[in-house]
Enzyme design. Sequence first.
Site, PDB file in Angstrom:
ATOM      1  N   GLU A 195       0.834  -1.204   0.000  1.00  0.00           N
ATOM      2  CA  GLU A 195       0.000   0.000   0.000  1.00  0.00           C
ATOM      3  C   GLU A 195       0.875   1.264   0.000  1.00  0.00           C
ATOM      4  O   GLU A 195       0.774   2.118   0.891  1.00  0.00           O
ATOM      5  CB  GLU A 195      -0.994  -0.012   1.176  1.00  0.00           C
ATOM      6  N   GLU A 318      -4.940  -8.602  -0.712  1.00  0.00           N
ATOM      7  CA  GLU A 318      -5.752  -8.308   0.476  1.00  0.00           C
ATOM      8  C   GLU A 318      -7.196  -8.190   0.030  1.00  0.00           C
ATOM      9  O   GLU A 318      -7.531  -7.320  -0.783  1.00  0.00           O
ATOM     10  CB  GLU A 318      -5.299  -7.024   1.172  1.00  0.00           C
TER      11      GLU A 318
HETATM   12  O1  AHR Z   1      -5.318  -6.090   6.644  1.00  0.00           O
HETATM   13  C1  AHR Z   1      -5.274  -4.970   7.467  1.00  0.00           C
HETATM   14  C2  AHR Z   1      -4.596  -3.790   6.797  1.00  0.00           C
HETATM   15  O2  AHR Z   1      -5.362  -3.368   5.703  1.00  0.00           O
HETATM   16  C3  AHR Z   1      -3.244  -4.056   6.189  1.00  0.00           C
HETATM   17  O3  AHR Z   1      -2.218  -3.965   7.116  1.00  0.00           O
HETATM   18  C4  AHR Z   1      -3.119  -2.978   5.177  1.00  0.00           C
HETATM   19  O4  AHR Z   1      -2.291  -3.332   4.091  1.00  0.00           O
HETATM   20  C5  AHR Z   1      -4.550  -2.707   4.767  1.00  0.00           C
HETATM   21  O5  AHR Z   1      -4.850  -1.373   4.764  1.00  0.00           O
END
Ligand code: AHR
Length: 519
Positions: A195, A318
């Site tokens: 991110e 994610e």
């Molecule tokens: O999964 C939780 C968080 O969500 C992670 O650390 C991040 O990459 C995302 O914003």
Amino acid sequence: MRKKLFFIAVTVLTVQACFAQTPVSLIIDGSNPKTIISRHIYGHFSEHLGRCIYDGYWVTDSMNVPKKDRIRLDIVEALKKIKVPNLRWPGGCFADEYHWRDGIGPRNQRPHMVNTNWGGVSEDNSFGTHEFLELCELIGCEPYIAGNVGSGTVEEMAKWVEYLNSDAQSTMTEIRKQNGRDKPWRVKFWGVGNESWGCGGNMTADFYADQYKRYATYARNYHDAPLYRIASGANSSDYNWTDVLMKNAGTRMWGLTLHHYTLPTGNWGRKGSATSFDEKEYFNTMRNCLIMEELVTRHSTIMDKYDPAKRVALVVDEWGVWTEVEPGTNPGFLYQQNSLRDALVAGTTLNIFNNHCERVRMANLAQTINVLQALVLTRGNQMLLTPTYHVFDLYKVHQDAKWLPVNFNSPDYVIEDRKIPAVNISASQDTATGAVHISFVNLDPNKKISFRSNLIGIKWQTVTGQILTSKKLTDVNSFENPNNVRITPFTGARKEGNELIVDLPPQSVVVLELKYVPN
Ligand code: AHR
């Protein structure tokens, strides 16, 4: 009296006939399957966050559970059963503050740090590189390590890769040997930051593309250990990010990521509860989940512009449902329960990934234990498997199978004046046995939906199936009732001539297996 009964019977049958749904026509094309559904679509993500690592996988010496070192073996067994293909670590946001050298060597000498992203708790670094790779070996999965771009250096990342993957003599490899590992691990999947548009450094796409090239250049390929470099990609619908990364660095990456979470309300300020929601909020959740179809399609179209051969993988590393935390738990730990609704989200999302397997070749649900849409919840030495776990159990048959295109017009699931497709489906053929597997999700909580299927180019004689459903969408597995939502045999599918007839119950995930047994 007889006349009256006859009249009632005729009326009932007529009413039933009026409401009986015409079966939906489904075509499954097995005539020329080419694309493989990568098993890595079924990957998972475990961050140093809340009770995922500490008090999740990694417990105290004194805890009364089967362990190897401090790794819980009951969790390992559960993950082996669903064939977890890869595990992403150490973050997440944590990755861009993690300095790997703090997590090697004698545990009592490792520095402590503050986990600034997740609850401000103390991190003792007792779970580091060796422990993570031991965990992956026990599960039998590939490690996927996210390197630190946000607060690290090019040298730090380069040395980590050397420590992991080189078999030449060097200071790094000597330290590795002193720490108990002679041979390199040959870690393949390598994330260059996380991110980077947000917690990974708040960079612009142009700036990150240049950073990516610097870091990726010095993260070397060692003998027999070519790296699959994965660039930090877009936040949901940030299509510009994908465009810039593909334009500036597309030829230098194996994969480009995408992150998208399903929020029940669609609102980060008031995400909604994991266990207490009405049908309207359920509908919103499913509508937000189905956005994944549009995201994957549009990011893929941009990637096609620069990479028509589809060499670069779209890595959705994610995804999952993100709700409010369970009442009374640390808000920084992201602990949430998991209901039948989560299972329907998981089944739907995996169907989307299967059907985009030409481009989506890796994905990671967030996060394996005790965090967000977890597979496993623990309380002390107890553990339970969530409804989401059972979906991964049902869908493991698609791993590395040949994808079969499906074609049908879904009926709508309607609430007030809004609608979404009620059913999503994906299908595959096992490369070894030739068995065909079809996964159906019926999102509609009120209607059974029937299918009449034409299977082109598929020889089959028998059909069996399994189903995951429950009375209420809010049903969960709890420590008091851990098998409340579970897989049971499905008897609603049959063969009629060459056609497959399926009666899909409301709010259910069903996986069928079609087999041909030659005489
Ligand atoms: O999964 C939780 C968080 O969500 C992670 O650390 C991040 O990459 C995302 O914003």
